[in-house]
Structures are given as C-alpha cells and as structure tokens.
Design a protein around this motif. Structure first.
Motif, mmCIF file in Angstrom:
data_model
loop_
_atom_site.group_PDB
_atom_site.id
_atom_site.type_symbol
_atom_site.label_atom_id
_atom_site.label_comp_id
_atom_site.label_asym_id
_atom_site.label_seq_id
_atom_site.Cartn_x
_atom_site.Cartn_y
_atom_site.Cartn_z
ATOM 1 N N ARG A 3 0.882 -1.119 -0.028
ATOM 2 C CA ARG A 3 -0.206 -0.065 0.109
ATOM 3 C C ARG A 3 0.857 1.314 -0.030
ATOM 4 N NH1 ARG A 3 -3.169 3.604 2.931
ATOM 5 N NH2 ARG A 3 -5.638 3.578 2.007
ATOM 6 N N LEU A 4 0.572 2.076 -0.952
ATOM 7 C CA LEU A 4 1.459 3.355 -1.180
ATOM 8 C C LEU A 4 0.983 4.258 -0.052
ATOM 9 C CD1 LEU A 4 1.340 3.787 -4.962
ATOM 10 C CD2 LEU A 4 3.202 3.343 -3.743
ATOM 11 N N PHE A 5 -0.251 4.330 0.332
ATOM 12 C CA PHE A 5 -0.758 5.393 1.245
ATOM 13 C C PHE A 5 -0.450 4.990 2.623
ATOM 14 C CE2 PHE A 5 -3.147 6.702 -2.425
ATOM 15 C CZ PHE A 5 -3.126 8.059 -2.496
ATOM 16 N N VAL A 10 1.219 9.837 0.979
ATOM 17 C CA VAL A 10 2.312 8.850 0.166
ATOM 18 C C VAL A 10 3.335 9.389 0.809
ATOM 19 C CG1 VAL A 10 3.314 8.018 -1.890
ATOM 20 C CG2 VAL A 10 0.813 8.098 -1.521
ATOM 21 N N LEU A 22 5.859 8.921 -10.185
ATOM 22 C CA LEU A 22 4.754 8.553 -9.363
ATOM 23 C C LEU A 22 3.851 9.658 -8.897
ATOM 24 C CD1 LEU A 22 3.576 6.482 -7.463
ATOM 25 C CD2 LEU A 22 5.366 7.004 -5.404
ATOM 26 N N LEU A 26 0.014 9.308 -10.020
ATOM 27 C CA LEU A 26 -1.047 9.435 -8.792
ATOM 28 C C LEU A 26 -2.024 10.542 -8.978
ATOM 29 C CD1 LEU A 26 0.831 8.465 -5.427
ATOM 30 C CD2 LEU A 26 -0.728 7.130 -6.531
ATOM 31 N N GLU A 128 -8.390 6.354 -1.402
ATOM 32 C CA GLU A 128 -6.980 6.188 -1.380
ATOM 33 C C GLU A 128 -6.712 4.848 -2.214
ATOM 34 O OE1 GLU A 128 -5.195 8.790 2.047
ATOM 35 O OE2 GLU A 128 -5.537 6.932 2.371
ATOM 36 N N ASP A 129 -7.360 3.655 -1.797
ATOM 37 C CA ASP A 129 -7.282 2.565 -2.164
ATOM 38 C C ASP A 129 -7.818 2.244 -3.617
ATOM 39 O OD1 ASP A 129 -6.424 1.407 0.145
ATOM 40 O OD2 ASP A 129 -8.479 0.499 0.681
ATOM 41 N N GLU A 132 -4.983 3.914 -5.661
ATOM 42 C CA GLU A 132 -3.595 3.095 -5.981
ATOM 43 C C GLU A 132 -3.963 2.104 -7.055
ATOM 44 O OE1 GLU A 132 -1.686 1.123 -2.799
ATOM 45 O OE2 GLU A 132 -1.772 2.889 -1.577
ATOM 46 N N TYR A 135 -3.986 3.758 -10.516
ATOM 47 C CA TYR A 135 -2.826 3.910 -10.752
ATOM 48 C C TYR A 135 -2.000 2.752 -11.195
ATOM 49 C CZ TYR A 135 2.363 4.728 -9.916
ATOM 50 O OH TYR A 135 3.850 4.661 -10.298
ATOM 51 N N GLU A 136 -1.920 1.773 -10.384
ATOM 52 C CA GLU A 136 -1.243 0.399 -10.863
ATOM 53 C C GLU A 136 -1.839 -0.141 -12.037
ATOM 54 O OE1 GLU A 136 1.473 -2.653 -10.093
ATOM 55 O OE2 GLU A 136 1.291 -0.579 -9.533
#
Length: 452
Positions: A3-5, A10, A22, A26, A128-129, A132, A135-136
């Motif tokens: 998890r980035l956050f 981040v 990044l 994001l 936030e999830d 992510e 983004y991925e």
C-alpha cells in the motif's frame, strides 16, 4: 504492490521512492477516480496545489500540476503554504481536490503527497485504495483517457492564498494577544511567513527562529521535533511562551516561560476548558488517540469531561469527530483539530488559540497546563524491523503480556507500527519513570530480535 498510502498520504525519499513519475501518475489517477465517483459531475474540475519549501517540492509540484492538467483539471497553484492552509483554501474556493506536497516532520530527503477531497477533508481510505488500484492498472499498460484541445486543464498561480488564510485565522481567534511576547520556531518550513504574520497582526510581540527556509534545512535541528532551540530562545528573550511547528505546520507544541515542554495532551486539556467555558465544546467531549498520556485521561475525568480514544493518526481522530459532531480532538504529538475552524490539524491556529487563552486569563502557560499531570511515558522507536508482523508475532505478544502483568493498573503498554516511517514504536507508561524505561527497553529488545 504494498500500500502506497500511509496514515498521512504517500511518503518516501524524494526522487528515489517518491519520483516525478509516481507523483504524476497518482495525480492523474486521483482525477480519474474522483471523476468516476461523480465529484466533477456537471462542472469543470479545479484543484488547489501547495507545498512546503523542500527543494524536491519544486519538481514534484511540477509533476502533480502536469498530471492534473493533463487529466482536464484546472489548477490553482498556491505555492509554499502550510497543509491546513491548502485544506482551508480547497474548501473556501470550492475546489474539487487539494494536493499538498510535504513530508511533515520528516527529514529533508523525504517528501510526500497528501490529497484533500472537496471541502478540504482528507480522502477516505477506500478512495485512496481506488487511486492506488487505478494508478497500478495504468502503470502496467492500460492507457489513460486524455482530453485534448480546450479539454486540458489550465494552470495559474493563486497569490491571494496567503492573505485569505491569515485573515481566516484572525477572524476565528477568540481574543487578541496584546501584551504577550511569543517565540515562534517555524522549523524552516511551510509556516515561516504565515505564522509570524498572524501572531503579529493578533497583537503579540513576536520573536522568530527557524524561519529562513532554503529548501534543504527544513526540520533540521529545529521545530516541533527538536525543542532545544525554542526552550533556550524563550528563556533568553523572557517570552511568555514559545510555539513550535513541524515542516508543514499541521502540528503545534509549546514551551512555557521557563522552557518546559507543553505537549499536545496538555494543549488539548487547556483548550478543552477554554471551549467548555465558551460553550463550544460540543458534548463536553474531547477526542484523542490511545497514545495520549494516562494523566490526560485522569484530568478529563476530574474536570467532568468525556474522552473518546481512537487509533493513532489524526485522520482517525477526525473521523470520530465528524461522525459524532465533536468539536475538539488531537494527538499528543501536537496535531490538534478545532473542527469549527479547520478540517485538519492546524499548528498556527492551535498556537494562536493557546496564546489567546494565556492572554484572556492572565495566567501563565505553566499554570494553565498544570490542569493535568503527565505520568512518566517512555517511547522507543525500533528501526530496521519487519513492522508488518508487530501484531502476529507470538514471541512479542508474550513479552507484552508479561510487561502488562508487571505494570498492573498503574501503567500500560502500546506497540504499533508507524504509518509514515519504517519502524515500530514501543510506548510504556508507569507511575515510576525508571520502571517505564526498563520495561520499554526490554520490549524494544524483543521487537528487534523477533521482527529483525
């Protein structure tokens, strides 16, 4: 992908963990997620973007602005301002998104990205999830949908942000600070100009230290994580009190006229009584985290106030406050939220309100902070361990059980992995400081051996 956050956006070493790519990705992902959620429906979206003075913030700001504009979001660039100022401007300007580039109290090589939703509130975990995940998805090959022509976002500087924020702070201050001498340690950070301006306009005689940011010296031996310079300056100048901020000025710690620390628990205690007296402490309730000193809990009970405790992190304090309509909450570290006037911790506002209480009562800060007695509390940060196993290690669980048995009802133990740094925090509280220190060191050694 991990998890980035974390608990506060981040964060990582700029240009190593937190790269321009990044930051751009994001930002685009955030724009797409909020568009899908209907945040932008029926109008052209706008974002407020600010930063602290770290050198890396310059290129990261450029990346964030480019990402948002490429996704069709107009950008108001407010420059170097505190995190709570960006949150406030996001709300009052009716923006759909706020972005703050800062690693808060972390050392200069680090930087971070915090997102604010419409109204200036931190994004919920599920958003936030989703950011992510999007983004991925696109990082691994799926192309972005990109506007062209008039559909791309426009970028302009919003120089009025400084004055808008300072005026807001002064407008909500309960009384002036005439007659007070205050030393401000700005941590060479985002509030280096805002905070002295606000205190001076409020009537205080201001002495500043740590107010010359050069992009490299943020939090370097100063600010809320290094109070030595502030203690010395308050005594040297014969000041009534000192206020210390961190790099993005969302927290505030203080020292009294003798140079003694006044932490977030004590600040909450002082402000809770002031707000009850003013009739603004809804439900006679204060929200704090499980890290709060046991002395704070005992003081609230003695004063007839209710205490609600949450997980560590100002976002969880804020969630509880919003859900139940409470007006005051915060952390021992100095994140204090006055929800009627701010959507996040605001170090400048907190410092102003604390100074206002000193001015209004004519009492010293030491007398006011004496409403609670801090029990001895030892905190050890254990680095270079696998913090993900802190709640699953049998060896560690057994050591904690034994420590709690030894302390009995006069103390407590708390172990937690940091949400913003690669370490495990060991906190032990006891009536006797030597016992607290011994138990904390023993647990820290077990953490190192069990999780190292």
């Amino acid at each position: 992908m991990g998890r980035l956050f974390g608990t506060d956006g981040v964060r990582g070493v700029a240009n190593a963990d937190l790269t321009a790519e990044l930051a751009l990705g994001l930002s685009v992902a955030a724009a797409h997620v909020l568009a899908e959620a209907g945040t932008f429906e029926g109008h052209r979206p706008t974002a407020v973007v600010g930063r602290d003075p770290r050198a890396s913030g310059e290129f990261l700001e450029a990346a964030v602005v480019a990402g948002l504009a490429s996704a069709g979001v107009d950008v108001l660039r407010v420059g170097v301002l505190p995190t709570p100022a960006v949150a406030h401007l996001t709300g009052v300007l009716g923006a759909d998104l706020g972005v703050m580039l800062s690693a808060s109290h972390n050392a200069m090589p680090d930087n971070g990205i915090k997102f604010f939703a419409r109204g200036g509130h931190k994004l919920a975990d599920d958003l936030e999830d989703k950011i992510e995940a999007v983004y991925e998805e696109h990082r691994t090959g799926a192309p972005w949908a990109r506007p062209t022509g008039a559909g791309v976002g426009r970028v302009r500087d919003y120089d009025e942000g400084f004055e808008t924020y300072v005026s807001h702070l002064l407008a909500v201050l309960p009384n002036r600070l005439d007659g007070l001498k205050v030393v401000l340690d700005e941590a060479h950070g985002a509030a280096a100009h805002v905070s002295p301006e606000a205190f001076a306009r409020a009537g205080a005689q201001v002495v500043t230290i740590g107010a010359e940011p050069d992009g490299l010296n943020i939090n370097d031996g100063c600010g809320s994580t290094h109070l030595g310079l502030l203690r010395a300056a308050v005594v040297e100048h014969g000041a009534d009190l000192g206020i210390a901020h961190d790099g993005d000025a969302d927290r505030c710690l203080a020292v009294d006229a003798a140079g003694n620390e006044v932490d977030g628990d004590q600040i909450l205690a002082v402000l809770s009584l002031a707000m009850r007296e003013a009739g603004t402490l809804r439900g006679d309730t204060v929200v704090a985290t499980v890290m709060s000193n046991l002395g704070f809990k005992l003081a609230m009970e003695r004063e007839g106030l209710n205490l609600v405790q949450t997980a560590v992190g100002d976002r969880y304090v804020l969630e509880s406050m919003k859900e139940n309509g409470y007006a005051l909450g915060g952390e021992q570290s100095g994140h204090v939220i006055v929800l009627d006037h701010a959507t996040t911790g605001d170090g400048t506002l907190t410092g102003l309100m604390l100074a206002a209480r000193v001015a209004a009562t004519g009492k010293s800060l030491a007398d006011l902070a004496g409403v609670m007695e801090r029990l001895p509390q030892i905190l050890i940060n254990v680095k270079d361990v696998d913090k993900s196993r802190v709640n699953t290690s049998g060896e560690l669980a057994a050591a904690v059980t034994e420590a709690e048995r030894e302390l009995g009802s006069t103390g407590r133990v708390l172990l937690r992995s940091s949400g913003t740094e690669p370490l495990v925090r060991v906190m032990v509280e006891a009536a006797d400081i030597e016992q607290a220190r011994a138990v904390a060191q023993r647990l820290a050694d077990v953490v190192k051996s069990a999780l190292g």
